[in-house]
Design a protein around this motif. Structure first.
Motif, PDB file in Angstrom:
ATOM      1  N   THR A  83      61.707  55.369  39.292  1.00 22.45           N
ATOM      2  CA  THR A  83      60.263  55.345  39.462  1.00 22.45           C
ATOM      3  C   THR A  83      59.671  56.693  39.071  1.00 22.45           C
ATOM      4  OG1 THR A  83      58.439  54.910  40.987  1.00 22.45           O
ATOM      5  CG2 THR A  83      60.380  55.976  41.908  1.00 22.45           C
ATOM      6  N   LYS A  85      56.966  57.708  40.617  1.00 25.72           N
ATOM      7  CA  LYS A  85      56.241  58.130  41.818  1.00 25.72           C
ATOM      8  C   LYS A  85      57.245  58.426  42.930  1.00 25.72           C
ATOM      9  CE  LYS A  85      52.342  55.251  40.621  1.00 25.72           C
ATOM     10  NZ  LYS A  85      51.567  54.073  40.975  1.00 25.72           N
ATOM     11  N   GLU A  88      57.465  56.214  46.120  1.00 23.81           N
ATOM     12  CA  GLU A  88      58.056  54.875  46.042  1.00 23.81           C
ATOM     13  C   GLU A  88      59.579  54.892  46.146  1.00 23.81           C
ATOM     14  OE1 GLU A  88      54.801  52.797  43.058  1.00 23.81           O
ATOM     15  OE2 GLU A  88      56.773  53.318  42.294  1.00 23.81           O
TER      16      GLU A  88
END
Length: 106
Positions: A83, A85, A88
């Motif tokens: 990911t 981010k 997350e």
């Protein structure tokens, strides 16, 4: 409200023992819902939960931090999704060029 967010995070975040068991053959998936683990790749070893060394032979990926990327998902021990981010991710990894640095850093 803060209590529920913290409790949710503690219940659904893999423990350090589980994170350290993430080694061996790995298959990278294109969608997060297909993954066993969602990881974020950090550019610094300091912030990483696991320092990963990418093995060229699956037989040597036998310790925490040793990963061998499979081309077929049926041969993989677990599936991961990278990911972009950090929020997350289940945990954070850093890829090292040195096999001796691989392992759980916390």
């Amino acid at each position: 409200m803060w209590f529920f967010i913290t409790a949710f995070h503690l219940l659904f975040t893999p423990s350090q023992a589980l994170i350290c068991q993430a080694y061996g053959s790995v298959y990278e998936v294109d969608e997060a819902y297909l993954a066993d683990l969602i990881v974020y790749e950090e550019l610094s070893e300091v912030a990483a939960d696991v320092v990963v060394y990418e093995q060229q032979n699956r037989l040597y990926a036998d310790k925490p931090g040793m990963w061998y990327f499979e081309e077929k998902k049926d041969f993989a021990r677990f599936k991961i999704y990278f990911t972009s981010k950090k929020s997350e991710a289940n945990f954070i990894v850093y890829f090292t060029e040195f096999e001796s640095f691989a392992g759980c850093s916390r």
